[in-house]
Motif scaffolding. Structure first.
Motif, PDB file in Angstrom:
ATOM      1  N   GLY A   1       0.792  -1.339   0.192  1.00 22.84           N
ATOM      2  CA  GLY A   1       0.009  -0.188   0.062  1.00 22.84           C
ATOM      3  C   GLY A   1       0.883   1.324   0.071  1.00 22.84           C
ATOM      4  N   TRP A   2       0.172   2.405  -0.126  1.00 18.99           N
ATOM      5  CA  TRP A   2       1.020   3.677  -0.125  1.00 18.99           C
ATOM      6  C   TRP A   2       1.807   3.874   1.120  1.00 18.99           C
ATOM      7  CZ3 TRP A   2       1.755   5.899  -4.467  1.00 18.99           C
ATOM      8  CH2 TRP A   2       0.836   5.648  -5.480  1.00 18.99           C
ATOM      9  N   PHE A   3       1.060   3.615   2.284  1.00 21.12           N
ATOM     10  CA  PHE A   3       1.778   3.775   3.405  1.00 21.12           C
ATOM     11  C   PHE A   3       2.521   2.567   4.141  1.00 21.12           C
ATOM     12  CE2 PHE A   3       1.051   8.079   4.190  1.00 21.12           C
ATOM     13  CZ  PHE A   3      -0.278   8.330   3.573  1.00 21.12           C
ATOM     14  N   GLY A   4       2.287   1.484   3.489  1.00 17.27           N
ATOM     15  CA  GLY A   4       3.007   0.030   4.067  1.00 17.27           C
ATOM     16  C   GLY A   4       2.155  -0.537   4.837  1.00 17.27           C
ATOM     17  N   SER A   5       2.338  -1.720   5.119  1.00 22.20           N
ATOM     18  CA  SER A   5       1.504  -2.695   6.002  1.00 22.20           C
ATOM     19  C   SER A   5       1.834  -2.333   7.677  1.00 22.20           C
ATOM     20  CB  SER A   5       1.650  -4.048   5.642  1.00 22.20           C
ATOM     21  OG  SER A   5       3.014  -4.311   5.786  1.00 22.20           O
ATOM     22  N   GLY A   6       2.785  -1.741   7.661  1.00 24.54           N
ATOM     23  CA  GLY A   6       3.229  -1.317   9.225  1.00 24.54           C
ATOM     24  C   GLY A   6       4.281  -2.137   9.528  1.00 24.54           C
TER      25      GLY A   6
ATOM     26  N   ALA B   1       9.290  -1.696   0.553  1.00 25.03           N
ATOM     27  CA  ALA B   1       8.241  -1.219   0.134  1.00 25.03           C
ATOM     28  C   ALA B   1       6.961  -1.906   0.715  1.00 25.03           C
ATOM     29  CB  ALA B   1       8.003  -1.499  -1.355  1.00 25.03           C
ATOM     30  N   GLU B   2       7.101  -3.013   1.343  1.00 22.62           N
ATOM     31  CA  GLU B   2       6.070  -3.899   1.936  1.00 22.62           C
ATOM     32  C   GLU B   2       5.638  -3.089   3.231  1.00 22.62           C
ATOM     33  OE1 GLU B   2       6.120  -8.015   2.633  1.00 22.62           O
ATOM     34  OE2 GLU B   2       4.302  -7.979   3.616  1.00 22.62           O
ATOM     35  N   GLU B   3       6.477  -3.123   4.078  1.00 24.12           N
ATOM     36  CA  GLU B   3       6.238  -2.653   5.443  1.00 24.12           C
ATOM     37  C   GLU B   3       6.152  -1.079   5.603  1.00 24.12           C
ATOM     38  OE1 GLU B   3       8.377  -4.917   8.743  1.00 24.12           O
ATOM     39  OE2 GLU B   3       6.479  -6.183   8.455  1.00 24.12           O
TER      40      GLU B   3
ATOM     41  N   ILE C   1       3.495   8.560  10.582  1.00 24.33           N
ATOM     42  CA  ILE C   1       4.614   9.559  11.211  1.00 24.33           C
ATOM     43  C   ILE C   1       5.923   9.154  10.279  1.00 24.33           C
ATOM     44  CG2 ILE C   1       5.854  10.083  13.098  1.00 24.33           C
ATOM     45  CD1 ILE C   1       3.634   9.116  14.772  1.00 24.33           C
ATOM     46  N   PHE C   2       6.146   7.865   9.968  1.00 25.86           N
ATOM     47  CA  PHE C   2       7.475   7.703   9.156  1.00 25.86           C
ATOM     48  C   PHE C   2       7.436   8.317   7.986  1.00 25.86           C
ATOM     49  CE2 PHE C   2       9.541   4.599  11.589  1.00 25.86           C
ATOM     50  CZ  PHE C   2       8.924   3.569  12.101  1.00 25.86           C
ATOM     51  N   ILE C   3       6.237   8.317   7.212  1.00 28.45           N
ATOM     52  CA  ILE C   3       6.425   9.067   5.892  1.00 28.45           C
ATOM     53  C   ILE C   3       6.404  10.446   6.044  1.00 28.45           C
ATOM     54  CG2 ILE C   3       4.882   9.280   3.673  1.00 28.45           C
ATOM     55  CD1 ILE C   3       5.656   6.796   4.117  1.00 28.45           C
ATOM     56  N   LEU C   4       5.702  11.079   7.018  1.00 29.21           N
ATOM     57  CA  LEU C   4       5.934  12.298   7.277  1.00 29.21           C
ATOM     58  C   LEU C   4       7.334  12.663   7.673  1.00 29.21           C
ATOM     59  CD1 LEU C   4       4.426  15.169   7.700  1.00 29.21           C
ATOM     60  CD2 LEU C   4       4.442  14.357  10.160  1.00 29.21           C
ATOM     61  N   LEU C   5       8.122  12.134   8.582  1.00 31.49           N
ATOM     62  CA  LEU C   5       9.372  12.125   8.886  1.00 31.49           C
ATOM     63  C   LEU C   5      10.403  12.363   7.498  1.00 31.49           C
ATOM     64  CD1 LEU C   5       9.849  10.475  12.124  1.00 31.49           C
ATOM     65  CD2 LEU C   5       9.929  13.061  11.761  1.00 31.49           C
ATOM     66  N   ILE C   6      10.117  11.209   6.957  1.00 28.31           N
ATOM     67  CA  ILE C   6      11.099  11.092   5.536  1.00 28.31           C
ATOM     68  C   ILE C   6      10.825  12.166   4.680  1.00 28.31           C
ATOM     69  CG2 ILE C   6      11.003   9.769   3.533  1.00 28.31           C
ATOM     70  CD1 ILE C   6      13.061   8.615   5.547  1.00 28.31           C
ATOM     71  N   TYR C   7       9.604  12.487   4.470  1.00 27.71           N
ATOM     72  CA  TYR C   7       9.435  13.580   3.319  1.00 27.71           C
ATOM     73  C   TYR C   7       9.943  15.041   3.772  1.00 27.71           C
ATOM     74  CZ  TYR C   7       7.948  10.715  -0.236  1.00 27.71           C
ATOM     75  OH  TYR C   7       7.887   9.681  -1.206  1.00 27.71           O
ATOM     76  N   LEU C   8       9.850  15.200   5.220  1.00 34.74           N
ATOM     77  CA  LEU C   8      10.352  16.414   5.884  1.00 34.74           C
ATOM     78  C   LEU C   8      11.654  16.601   5.761  1.00 34.74           C
ATOM     79  CD1 LEU C   8       8.487  17.109   9.351  1.00 34.74           C
ATOM     80  CD2 LEU C   8       8.750  18.714   7.384  1.00 34.74           C
TER      81      LEU C   8
END
Lengths: 416, 160, 465
Positions: free
Chosen positions: A280-285, A307-309, B16-23
């Motif tokens: 998914g766009w944000f990962g499975s966690g 990419a998965e997690e 949060i991970f994605i936010l941090l990375i793109y920041l």
């Protein structure tokens, strides 16, 4: 400049936060809390801060953007590797530390010694060839490629390290503008290296050496004929390889339609694509996916595990990070003091950029799969050391760039 | 942590991970662009001090990484030229002395070029100078591989 | 430092930026266009894992009738299919040995709630203390499905009924079938195969509607042309004959369709030439790989390169190298029924969360426009004539104008012919389109048309207008 300092510490803070968040999550995953993970996360964060402080103190003219990209990439790598196997992650952190040491040594080497050695093309070439050849004599075979040497319980790949010698050697010849005739020794050197790699069955490395060679050749001579010639040679080489080397044919067929043999030859690519699709766009966690199902998840296919997690958005960010590293290294090549430094930096940029492109491309089925490592992210000591040396070269060149006083004053403040 | 609680925590952390990375990426790219802006500006036009005129690089041979044709510098009270990096104008070539020459302005507002006992000499309009010489608008100064041209506006700003 | 080196470095930087951009674009492409199918792939072991911890949602028909549900058996949750074999191929199954199939497979992500939002997952786990997936509501109407199932009886073959205005599939039966509640006692693995989507058969005379369409579009005044059928036609070395070697005498194309005259349509095909017929077949989506999120349909075949005349003649009457899936045939007649617009076939109507709220609805989409409205109307009229006066009389429904076409396709070797029938009703404003094939069943009019009639009749009874 005061402004840059603030910017830098802010970015470093974000990286440390990212790293801690990842390891806190990994720690919470078990019952009771996994303190080893917490300690490791803290330790890594401290290392990042320490390296930053060291560099600001002794190597302040170096490029911090590249360092931040490397910190971020390694952090993602450590979190993913720990999630897959705690011991692997710990080993990788150990290699990371040694890598940092090698990194600083390389910078100092470039600053003080490199220029003195750059007129000994033939000696350097011979040294490269001997080291590259060694696995064929004393080495072991792994994954069908005979390019590893064993030292007790550690195996390492000479071809990763000779990459640096190759760049150095090529730069020392190309730094003075040469006519085609004078470049014959370089072409012979490149051909011999590629031949050895072919004998060792390490076709991925061979492609990288070839590409670095062509790129440096073009930069050194500005003659586009070399690129065209190189492309033609690559195309014909590729066709011959497809026709006559059976396992290359297998690779190409698996690339064109992995679904035809999804449990056999196409298994790796199929599982890789499925992992990317499942995230998914944000990962499975972190800890909620199944990256361990991916073959070679710790090495070649670690990009798919990420990419998965962590998600496709994270995977995109990883690609952008490599792009930024290459961009900054090329910029350093542009501003370097001499042709030699310029070639060194550009060659180094190409090495990292090409390697990242080739393995990510193979993992997402853009191009056929080749067994090269993802710099700073794939598990592997030789890879980590070699890439730190390469980045060390770039930083070494960067640290010596002479600026006009006025520009320098603006950039670094009166203390310059 | 209980399995379902961990699930929720991990699911929430994703963002949060994605936010941090793109920041991080955003800040890095911004940092790169700022440096780029400085590099383009180079030493082309910096008028933080009162300037008495402009000295521009008319011609610059191969082998100099710090200068290129077209660059312009404001002429200040004391403008040093040489190979060493503490000069105002740096020419990094072996045939240029560490402290090669200086362009200075005296109390009357006249601009002079003085050779600092350089090895290969300083040339004004084709003639090697031995003592400080006054420069006028349109004059050419040659040091090593570089030729400079001097431009003095008719109403130079003289600040205090 | 030399300017030319600077320039070359700038060039190389641009090259690197370009190749990394390609990487980014390709990754986005893969995820955006193939992500859903990759996640639900047969080879994805994650789905099987999730089944352990998550209670799969229900699969229901369009009226809420439950076709698949999860029941507790001791400690475990197992899948139960209330209608068993009747919906076996559409609904599919979940098996540790055989994996997943049908809707259970293609909609696994929804059924297991794998892409539920964070809020939804939190509420489920912390408030309800369970993890439950979503319900999938199909376009299927069980009442129609039962009629179709009973109508085909013990014969092997496939039946599919859809609404030509929306593309929704109302009934889908494939025989032989199996009992999804008892996969352990399965003997014939071939029964697992969904022939509606994956069975490739020669269409026989049902293909003549495509040849007709091609003729109407490419040959001016073809309606006025008079053909002379002597019962046979020699094309090169090939001896082509009409059914029972019957000589139909002089007839126009409308009459030829009604009696299914092979020689006439072979002549029409030759008159059209390969290029024109191929183009029409392409417009009707022959040779196209269909990749939908709710079903995988094998591609129908029409020869891709120019063929000899005798082959062309065979192709024009739906033999030779032409093969088609029953669903594709239904899509073709649906396009004819729907003023030339082929709607995207749909099996999934909506997604409903575990507490009964509809969270996603799938709207009908135009998939292709193979022929224009006037051609579609002309073909419709001729197909009505087939049912009123021609080989399709067994499909007549009193009080309703039915349009149809029979097909009796040679199955090769010593096998009996396949019996085909494709139709839609009512002709003026079609609300139901059907394709039936009875494997080795004999003649289309005799064996397949009655099946279609029963389905269309029930559909109109149920109120599909």
């Amino acid at each position: 400049m005061k402004g840059t300092a603030n910017k830098n510490s802010g970015t470093l803070g974000l990286i440390v936060l990212f790293n801690l968040l990842g390891f806190v999550l990994l720690a919470l995953r078990s019952l009771p809390i996994n303190f080893q993970a917490l300690r490791l996360g803290l330790f890594i964060s401290v290392i990042y801060i320490a390296v930053y402080i060291l560099m600001k103190a002794f190597f302040k003219n170096c490029n911090f953007n590249i360092m931040f990209m490397i910190f971020t990439l390694t952090s993602i790598s450590f979190i993913t590797l720990y999630r897959l196997n705690a011991d692997t992650a710990i080993k990788q952190v150990q290699w990371f530390l040694i890598g940092i040491l090698v990194f600083f040594i390389t910078i100092i080497f470039i600053q003080y010694i490199a220029e003195k050695l750059n007129n000994y093309f033939y000696i350097l070439a011979a040294l490269s060839i001997i080291i590259l050849f060694s696995p064929l004599v004393v080495g072991v075979t792994r994954n069908g490629a005979r390019n590893w040497i064993e030292f007790g319980s550690y195996t390492f790949q000479p071809s990763e390290l000779v990459k640096i010698l190759f760049i150095f050697t090529s730069a020392s010849l190309l730094k003075d503008k040469k006519s085609i005739k004078e470049l014959f020794p370089l072409m012979a050197f490149a051909l011999i290296c590629m031949g050895i790699l072919m004998m060792e069955n390490d076709f991925g490395m061979m492609i990288i050496y070839f590409a670095i060679f062509i790129i440096m050749l073009y930069i050194g001579t500005s003659n586009i004929a070399y690129i065209l010639g190189g492309l033609a040679a690559a195309a014909s080489g590729g066709c011959l390889a497809y026709l006559y080397v059976s396992h290359i044919k297998v690779r190409i067929e698996a690339w064109l339609n992995p679904w035809a043999d999804a449990t056999g030859k196409g298994y790796q690519i199929v599982q890789s694509l499925i992992a990317i699709g499942s995230g998914g766009w944000f990962g499975s966690g972190v800890g909620l996916g199944s990256p361990y199902v991916i073959p070679a998840a710790k090495t070649d296919f670690i990009f798919a595990a990420i990419a998965e997690e962590f998600g496709v958005l994270m995977a995109l960010a990883v690609i952008i990070m490599y792009l930024l590293i290459v961009y900054e290294s090329m910029k350093i090549a542009l501003e370097a003091n001499s042709a030699f430094y310029s070639l060194l930096s550009a060659g180094s940029a190409s090495a990292i950029g090409l390697q990242a492109f080739i393995i990510i491309g193979g993992v997402i089925k853009l191009i056929p799969l080749t067994g090269v490592t993802l710099p700073f992210v794939s598990y592997g000591g030789s890879s980590m050391l070699a890439n730190f040396m390469i980045v060390g070269i770039v930083q070494g060149v960067a640290s010596q760039i002479v600026y006009q006083e006025s520009v320098a004053k603006e950039r670094y403040g009166e203390s310059y | 942590m209980r399995a379902d609680l961990y699930e929720i925590t991990s699911l929430s952390s994703r963002y949060i991970f994605i936010l941090l990375i793109y920041l991080i990426l955003y800040r890095t790219i911004k940092s790169i662009r700022m440096e780029y802006a400085w590099a383009e500006a180079g030493a082309a036009k910096i008028s933080v001090e009162p300037s008495y005129g402009i000295i521009s690089v008319a011609e610059c041979l191969d082998g100099v990484s710090t200068l290129w044709a077209g660059m312009e510098f404001p002429i200040r009270k004391w403008t040093t030229i040489g190979r060493s990096s503490d000069n105002y104008i740096i020419i990094d070539r072996e045939d240029v002395s560490k402290q090669h020459a200086v362009i200075y302005v005296d109390e009357t507002g006249d601009i002079y070029i003085k050779d600092l006992k350089s090895k290969n000499g300083t040339w004004l309009n084709g003639k090697r100078i031995k003592r400080p010489k006054k420069v006028r608008s349109g004059d050419c100064i040659s040091i090593g591989p570089v030729t400079f041209m001097v431009k003095i506006p008719s109403n130079p700003k003289i600040g205090r | 430092m030399v300017n030319r080196i600077k320039k070359s470095i700038k060039h190389m930087s641009i090259v690197f930026i370009a190749i990394f951009l390609i990487l980014i674009v390709y990754l986005l492409y893969v995820y955006f266009f193939q992500g859903y199918r990759l996640a639900n792939s047969y080879y994805n072991s994650r789905i099987a894992q999730k089944t352990q911890n998550i209670i799969s949602g229900d699969i229901k028909d369009r009226n809420g009738d439950i076709l698949a549900t999860s029941r507790q058996k001791g400690e475990q949750w197992v899948r139960y299919y209330p209608h068993g074999a009747l919906t076996s191929h559409v609904v599919g199954y979940v098996s540790s040995k055989l994996g997943r199939a049908g809707i259970e497979s293609s909609q696994a992500t929804y059924l297991l709630g794998l892409n539920d939002g964070l809020l939804e997952q939190t509420v489920q786990r912390l408030v309800f203390h369970e993890a439950r997936g979503n319900n999938v509501i199909l376009t299927l109407d069980y009442r129609l499905q039962k009629v179709a199932y009973d109508a085909i009886g013990n014969r092997n073959g496939a039946v599919v009924a859809m609404d030509p205005r929306t593309g929704e599939i109302l009934a889908m039966v494939s025989k032989p079938d199996f009992n999804p509640n008892d996969l352990a006692s399965l003997i014939d693995k071939d029964a697992l195969y969904n022939k509606v989507l994956q069975g490739l058969y020669p269409p026989g005379s049902t293909f003549k509607v495509v040849t007709l369409a091609s003729a109407l579009e490419n040959i001016p005044d073809i309606e006025k042309q008079v053909f002379d059928c002597k019962g046979y036609l020699n094309v090169g070395n090939y001896h082509l004959s009409c059914s029972g070697n019957k000589a139909h005498g002089e007839l126009n194309i409308e009459q030829a369709l009604a009696v299914s005259c092979n020689t006439t349509f072979a002549r029409v095909g030759l008159q059209l030439g390969y290029d024109a017929l191929f183009k029409t077949a392409k417009n009707f989506l022959f040779n196209k790989t269909f990749a939908f999120d709710d079903m995988t349909i094998y591609s129908s075949n029409f020869p891709k390169t120019v063929v000899t005349d005798d082959e062309l003649a065979k192709d024009s009457i739906g033999q030779g190298q032409v093969t088609v899936t029953p669903l594709h045939m239904a899509m073709i007649v649906s396009a004819i029924a729907n003023d030339g617009y082929m709607m995207q076939p749909r099996l999934v109507k909506a997604i409903e969360n575990s507490r009964g709220r509809i969270t996603k609805e799938f709207k009908p989409k135009i998939y292709a426009h193979p022929i224009d409205e006037s051609t579609a109307n002309e073909i419709t009229d001729m197909m009505v004539n087939v049912v009123n006066n021609g080989t399709g009389k067994t499909a007549k429904i009193s009080g309703v104008t039915v349009a149809g076409k029979t097909g009796t396709a040679q199955a090769g070797g010593n096998q009996e012919d396949h019996a085909w029938f494709v139709s839609f009703a009512p002709a003026s404003d079609p609300s139901i389109a059907v394709a039936v094939i009875i494997e080795n069943g004999g003649t289309g009019g005799l064996e397949a048309a009655p099946v279609a009639r029963k389905i269309m009749q029930k559909a109109l009874e149920l109120g599909y207008k």
